[in-house]
Design a protein around this motif. Structure first.
Motif, PDB file in Angstrom:
ATOM      1  N   ALA A  29      20.663  37.591 -15.081  1.00 18.67           N
ATOM      2  CA  ALA A  29      20.667  38.747 -14.092  1.00 18.67           C
ATOM      3  C   ALA A  29      20.074  38.375 -12.868  1.00 18.67           C
ATOM      4  CB  ALA A  29      19.972  40.013 -14.517  1.00 18.67           C
ATOM      5  N   VAL A  30      19.090  37.317 -12.942  1.00 22.15           N
ATOM      6  CA  VAL A  30      18.293  36.840 -11.651  1.00 22.15           C
ATOM      7  C   VAL A  30      19.159  36.198 -10.677  1.00 22.15           C
ATOM      8  CG1 VAL A  30      16.418  35.359 -10.824  1.00 22.15           C
ATOM      9  CG2 VAL A  30      15.979  37.117 -12.806  1.00 22.15           C
ATOM     10  N   PHE A  31      19.885  35.150 -11.512  1.00 27.04           N
ATOM     11  CA  PHE A  31      20.806  34.412 -10.561  1.00 27.04           C
ATOM     12  C   PHE A  31      21.908  35.148 -10.010  1.00 27.04           C
ATOM     13  CE2 PHE A  31      19.366  30.816 -13.628  1.00 27.04           C
ATOM     14  CZ  PHE A  31      18.492  30.326 -12.535  1.00 27.04           C
ATOM     15  N   LEU A  32      22.251  36.171 -10.643  1.00 24.94           N
ATOM     16  CA  LEU A  32      23.480  36.962 -10.218  1.00 24.94           C
ATOM     17  C   LEU A  32      23.086  37.781  -8.769  1.00 24.94           C
ATOM     18  CD1 LEU A  32      25.543  38.348 -13.265  1.00 24.94           C
ATOM     19  CD2 LEU A  32      26.384  36.566 -11.546  1.00 24.94           C
ATOM     20  N   CYS A  33      21.793  38.474  -9.085  1.00 21.41           N
ATOM     21  CA  CYS A  33      21.107  39.141  -7.936  1.00 21.41           C
ATOM     22  C   CYS A  33      21.008  38.187  -6.816  1.00 21.41           C
ATOM     23  CB  CYS A  33      19.676  39.800  -8.413  1.00 21.41           C
ATOM     24  SG  CYS A  33      19.883  41.096  -9.384  1.00 21.41           S
ATOM     25  N   ILE A  34      20.516  36.762  -7.022  1.00 22.86           N
ATOM     26  CA  ILE A  34      20.321  36.066  -5.866  1.00 22.86           C
ATOM     27  C   ILE A  34      21.651  35.703  -5.320  1.00 22.86           C
ATOM     28  CG2 ILE A  34      19.472  33.413  -5.429  1.00 22.86           C
ATOM     29  CD1 ILE A  34      17.347  33.717  -7.469  1.00 22.86           C
TER      30      ILE A  34
END
Length: 323
Positions: A29-34
Motif C-alpha cells: 500500500a505504501v509503495f503504491l501510494c508513492i
C-alpha cells in the motif's frame, strides 16, 4: 500444502501467515501510494512527458504498480489456497510475466539514455525525441514478452484441453509440465541477465571515461549521471534476482514447507518490494526538476503562501538542461 491449523513453534501456521500478510499489505500500500503520487506529478507538467528519461521513468512506475498488484494477488491466493480456473491464471500470468521483465529492460534503456546524454550530447536531442521514445517503449514490451510467449507456446502444445478448465492455485510452476521447460525458462532468464548486465557495464565504463576528461560543471553533471547509472545497476540486479526466485522457492518447497513460506516472503519483500523503493529515490528525490515539481504539488495545498515561490523556482530550474 500443509494444514493451516498445524502448530509451528507454539503458534498456528495461520497466525504466522496472517502477520506476514499484514506486513506485506502495508508495504504494498505504501509503495503504491508513492508511485501513484509520482505518476500524478509526471502528468502535471508537459515538460516531463516530452522528455525521454522521464517518460521511461513513468513506464517503470506503471510497471511496478502492475507487478505489485498482480504478485500480491498471487501471493495471497497461494498462501490461502484460493484456486482459479486455468484460463484466468493464464491471463494473470501473461500480465505478471510481461511486467516482471518490463522494469529491468526499461532500466537498461534508461542507462543507455544517460550514456547518450553524457557521451554523445550533440546527438542526444536527435536520438531521444518523443517519437523515438514511443518506439523504444514498444520495443521494450516486445522484448519483455518473449519469455512469456515461449513458455506459453510450449505449455499450450503440451497440455490437454481439460487442463484449461481445472481449478488450481495459480503460479508460474503450473506452466512447466516437464523439467526441461524449467531449465529452458531459467536459460532465457540468465540470457536476459547477461545482456542487460553487459549494457549497464558498457554505459558505466563509457561514462567513467568522459568523467575523467570533463571539467567544471560538465564534470559535476557527468558524475551525477554516473551515480544514476550505478543506482540503475543495483536496482537492475535486484530485479533480475526476481527471475531466479521461483526456482529457489521450488527447491525449498521440496525440503520443508515452513522454509518455503519464509523464503518466499523474504524474496517478495527484498527482491520484489525492494527495487520499487529505488525508483522514487533515483528520479523522485535525486532529480532536481522532478523533486521540485513533486514538492510543489504535494505541499501547495497545505502551504499556499509558498506556492508562488515554489512555482517560480520550478520554472527557473526547468530551463537548466541537466543530464
Amino acid at each position: 500444502m500443509a494444514d493451516n491449523n498445524s502448530v509451528v513453534g507454539g503458534k498456528s501456521l495461520m497466525r504466522v501467515i496472517n502477520y506476514q500478510v499484514i506486513l506485506v499489505q502495508v508495504l504494498v500500500a505504501v509503495f503504491l501510494c508513492i508511485n501513484f503520487m509520482l505518476i500524478t506529478t509526471f502528468f502535471m507538467k508537459d515538460f516531463f512527458y516530452k522528455t525521454m528519461r522521464y517518460i521511461l521513468f513513468a513506464v517503470t512506475l506503471l510497471s511496478d504498480c502492475w507487478i505489485l498488484m498482480l504478485s500480491n494477488i498471487l501471493l495471497i491466493c497461494g498462501y490461502f489456497q484460493f484456486t482459479m480456473q486455468m484460463w484466468l491464471c493464464v491471463v494473470v500470468y501473461i500480465l505478471s510475466s510481461l511486467y516482471l521483465f518490463v522494469t529491468p529492460v526499461t532500466l537498461t534503456a534508461m542507462s543507455l539514455e544517460r550514456y547518450v546524454a553524457i557521451c554523445m550530447p550533440l546527438r542526444h536531442g536527435e536520438l531521444c525525441t518523443t517519437r523515438n521514445t514511443m518506439h523504444c517503449i514498444l520495443i521494450i514490451h516486445c522484448i519483455s514478452s518473449l519469455p512469456c510467449v515461449v513458455l506459453l507456446s510450449i505449455f499450450f502444445a503440451s497440455a490437454s484441453i481439460t487442463f484449461h478448465t481445472q481449478y488450481r492455485v495459480c503460479s508460474v510452476e503450473m506452466f512447466m509440465l516437464y523439467r526441461w521447460q524449467s531449465h529452458m525458462y531459467s536459460a532465457i532468464n540468465q540470457f536476459y541477465f547477461l545482456i542487460m548486465c553487459i549494457l549497464i557495464v558498457f554505459s558505466y565504463v563509457e561514462i567513467i571515461k568522459v568523467a575523467k576528461t570533463a571539467s567544471g560543471e560538465n564534470k559535476k553533471s557527468t558524475w551525477k549521471g554516473l551515480r544514476t547509472v550505478i543506482l540503475h545497476g543495483f536496482q537492475l540486479l535486484l530485479c533480475l534476482i526476481q527471475l531466479w526466485c521461483p526456482f529457489i522457492e521450488a527447491a525449498f518447497l521440496r525440503i520443508d514447507f515452513m522454509s518455503y513460506v519464509n523464503v518466499r516472503y523474504f524474496n517478495y519483500i527484498i527482491f520484489y518490494l525492494g527495487p520499487k523503493c529505488l525508483s522514487p529515490l533515483i528520479y523522485g528525490l535525486r532529480d532536481g526538476k522532478f523533486f521540485l515539481a513533486l514538492k510543489y504539488y504535494v505541499l501547495c495545498g497545505l502551504y499556499k503562501n509558498k506556492a508562488l515561490d515554489l512555482s517560480l523556482n520550478y520554472d527557473c530550474v526547468t530551463e537548466i538542461n541537466e543530464p
